[in-house]
Design an enzyme around this catalytic site. Sequence first.
Site, PDB file in Angstrom:
ATOM      1  N   PHE A 169       0.815  -1.217   0.000  1.00  0.00           N
ATOM      2  CA  PHE A 169       0.000   0.000   0.000  1.00  0.00           C
ATOM      3  C   PHE A 169       0.846   1.263   0.000  1.00  0.00           C
ATOM      4  O   PHE A 169       0.394   2.328   0.393  1.00  0.00           O
ATOM      5  CB  PHE A 169      -0.928  -0.001   1.226  1.00  0.00           C
ATOM      6  CG  PHE A 169      -1.806  -1.215   1.290  1.00  0.00           C
ATOM      7  CD1 PHE A 169      -2.966  -1.281   0.533  1.00  0.00           C
ATOM      8  CD2 PHE A 169      -1.460  -2.311   2.064  1.00  0.00           C
ATOM      9  CE1 PHE A 169      -3.778  -2.407   0.570  1.00  0.00           C
ATOM     10  CE2 PHE A 169      -2.259  -3.445   2.111  1.00  0.00           C
ATOM     11  CZ  PHE A 169      -3.419  -3.498   1.361  1.00  0.00           C
ATOM     12  N   LEU A 170       2.113   1.139  -0.425  1.00  0.00           N
ATOM     13  CA  LEU A 170       2.995   2.297  -0.268  1.00  0.00           C
ATOM     14  C   LEU A 170       2.641   3.434  -1.208  1.00  0.00           C
ATOM     15  O   LEU A 170       2.233   3.238  -2.352  1.00  0.00           O
ATOM     16  CB  LEU A 170       4.465   1.911  -0.388  1.00  0.00           C
ATOM     17  CG  LEU A 170       5.130   1.562  -1.704  1.00  0.00           C
ATOM     18  CD1 LEU A 170       5.473   2.802  -2.519  1.00  0.00           C
ATOM     19  CD2 LEU A 170       6.400   0.802  -1.407  1.00  0.00           C
TER      20      LEU A 170
ATOM     21  N   CYS B 296      -0.973   4.092 -10.204  1.00  0.00           N
ATOM     22  CA  CYS B 296      -1.848   3.157  -9.470  1.00  0.00           C
ATOM     23  C   CYS B 296      -3.333   3.453  -9.617  1.00  0.00           C
ATOM     24  O   CYS B 296      -4.054   2.702 -10.256  1.00  0.00           O
ATOM     25  CB  CYS B 296      -1.455   3.142  -8.004  1.00  0.00           C
ATOM     26  SG  CYS B 296       0.173   2.426  -7.743  1.00  0.00           S
TER      27      CYS B 296
HETATM   28  C1  UDX Z   1      -1.672   5.208  -4.195  1.00  0.00           C
HETATM   29  C2  UDX Z   1      -2.219   4.730  -2.844  1.00  0.00           C
HETATM   30  O1  UDX Z   1      -2.347   5.838  -1.953  1.00  0.00           O
HETATM   31  C3  UDX Z   1      -1.297   3.683  -2.252  1.00  0.00           C
HETATM   32  O2  UDX Z   1      -1.811   3.191  -1.033  1.00  0.00           O
HETATM   33  C4  UDX Z   1      -1.135   2.563  -3.263  1.00  0.00           C
HETATM   34  O3  UDX Z   1      -0.236   1.610  -2.781  1.00  0.00           O
HETATM   35  C5  UDX Z   1      -0.650   3.090  -4.600  1.00  0.00           C
HETATM   36  O4  UDX Z   1      -1.512   4.106  -5.059  1.00  0.00           O
HETATM   37  P1  UDX Z   1       0.232   6.909  -4.976  1.00  0.00           P
HETATM   38  O5  UDX Z   1      -0.143   6.552  -6.366  1.00  0.00           O
HETATM   39  O6  UDX Z   1       1.677   6.958  -4.599  1.00  0.00           O
HETATM   40  O7  UDX Z   1      -0.428   5.856  -3.963  1.00  0.00           O
HETATM   41  O8  UDX Z   1      -0.373   8.348  -4.692  1.00  0.00           O
HETATM   42  P2  UDX Z   1      -1.453   9.016  -3.725  1.00  0.00           P
HETATM   43  O9  UDX Z   1      -0.773   9.753  -2.656  1.00  0.00           O
HETATM   44  O10 UDX Z   1      -2.478   8.027  -3.321  1.00  0.00           O
HETATM   45  O11 UDX Z   1      -2.098  10.078  -4.710  1.00  0.00           O
HETATM   46  C6  UDX Z   1      -2.762   9.680  -5.901  1.00  0.00           C
HETATM   47  C7  UDX Z   1      -3.279  10.852  -6.686  1.00  0.00           C
HETATM   48  O12 UDX Z   1      -4.419  11.411  -6.062  1.00  0.00           O
HETATM   49  C8  UDX Z   1      -2.288  12.006  -6.874  1.00  0.00           C
HETATM   50  O13 UDX Z   1      -2.363  12.416  -8.230  1.00  0.00           O
HETATM   51  C9  UDX Z   1      -2.810  13.083  -5.943  1.00  0.00           C
HETATM   52  O14 UDX Z   1      -2.485  14.357  -6.408  1.00  0.00           O
HETATM   53  C10 UDX Z   1      -4.291  12.822  -5.977  1.00  0.00           C
HETATM   54  N1  UDX Z   1      -5.032  13.260  -4.777  1.00  0.00           N
HETATM   55  C11 UDX Z   1      -4.783  12.671  -3.573  1.00  0.00           C
HETATM   56  C12 UDX Z   1      -6.012  14.231  -4.877  1.00  0.00           C
HETATM   57  O15 UDX Z   1      -6.264  14.761  -5.969  1.00  0.00           O
HETATM   58  N2  UDX Z   1      -6.717  14.593  -3.763  1.00  0.00           N
HETATM   59  C13 UDX Z   1      -6.486  14.036  -2.549  1.00  0.00           C
HETATM   60  O16 UDX Z   1      -7.175  14.404  -1.600  1.00  0.00           O
HETATM   61  C14 UDX Z   1      -5.490  13.049  -2.448  1.00  0.00           C
END
Ligand code: UDX
Length: 441
Positions: free
Chosen positions: A157-158, A268
């Site tokens: 889940f990283l 992801c």
């Molecule tokens: C995600 C999951 O959080 C993680 O647990 C999984 O293992 C892999 O996918 P990640 O892709 O590294 O991780 O990014 P994350 O921090 O989840 O952000 C994803 C996207 O959502 C980003 O583009 C971020 O900008 C966007 N986001 C996040 C929003 O637009 N609003 C939010 O409130 C949170």
Amino acid sequence: MNNRPRLTVIGTGYLGATHAICMAVMGFEVVGVDVDPGKVAKLNSGEVPFFEPGLPELLTKALETGRLRFTADFADAGAFGDVHFICVGTPQQRDSPAADLTYVDAAVTSLARHLTRRALVVGKSTVPVGTAARLAELIRSIAPAGDQVELAWNPEFLREGFAVDDTMKPDRMVFGVTSAWAEEQLRSAFQPVLAQGVPVKVTDLQTAELVKVAANSFLATKISYINAMAEICEVTGADVHDLAEALAYDERIGGKFLRPGLGFGGGCLPKDIRAFTHRAEELGVGQAVGFLREIDGINRRRRARTVDLVVELCGGDVAGKKVAALGAAFKPNSDDIRDAPALDVAATLAGMGAQVVVYDPAAMDNAKKQYPQLGYGESALATAQDADVVVLLTEWTEFREIDPDTMGAVTAQRRIVDGRHALDAARWRGAGWEYRALGRP
Ligand code: UDX
């Protein structure tokens, strides 16, 4: 083998490299495996091939202990390891929403050929439910040790940018297993993590596979939910920023992943919800997750709407206008540009005839390779030089800290679209900027 199993990690991307390095730091002997000799050489020489805060220091530390090395040789890995982690990517297929399992199949096949004694193969990659059962069969049929080799699923889940913390101290661990022996191996392999009191949920293989896509679908849904509210705010004059804050006080809702703006990207969330929808349809239960199509649709509309705001600020036409795009990575503290909303917006504006110049603190090299048609600046300020409009697309701290007067002194016009709700609107307006943000009046 019980106390300290020897570990291999197949695939040294964001997930695998972090996992290999952290496990070595936590005291295990680890061999990282990658088919890319360039990556193997870099890692062996102490260089992390991507941007991840804290990881380069840990790589140096791990290499110094002598417990970590990288190889492209699967025979080496097979002979070395007791527990083998599969950490290769499962990107979206080119012409389909389905996940591309080529890398997983290749990794498992290459490894299994060299498994001549009792061993555990542990899948960490995100896969369509049912994949683990198929891989277990595949391993049994290929491995010289036959059914002495077992398969387990341990979803990861990283989050990029927090990869070290999420690996060393995750919120929870999920062990998908088919035997008590496999569970024991996983408990040994994660002993230092579990010793910190991290909760473990032991499940069957298919539940473990599903936990990952269910979690990412929920997170994507939360983001698109607040962005759907932003669409309503836009036609009513309401402010989604205030709305989100007010919702967040309700503990049942919570404020995390409720930040409105340009929406989600990365390697992801977007591909996981599409692959999940596709898999559910294959299983005849497409209706159950049909709403994920809407989630994807809302998310795509945020990008289009951000482009619209830039066009509006330019008086209806961006052709020939200079647009300063701040941000390329899909989120701050990452150099990852996979399905990056920022570059999608920048490329669309360039396609409409705007002269787009991009700056990102970490993702410039990746962006230049994939989007050679865009211009690139040396810094935020240099990028904003003579700009008709500035658009903030990734909320890096250095962009949040920009002084509106300093930037206003170099732009042609004081106009800004805050695609990530990262700036203090009152302060920018106070400095004479025309400030626009999605879902805000
Ligand atoms: C995600 C999951 O959080 C993680 O647990 C999984 O293992 C892999 O996918 P990640 O892709 O590294 O991780 O990014 P994350 O921090 O989840 O952000 C994803 C996207 O959502 C980003 O583009 C971020 O900008 C966007 N986001 C996040 C929003 O637009 N609003 C939010 O409130 C949170």
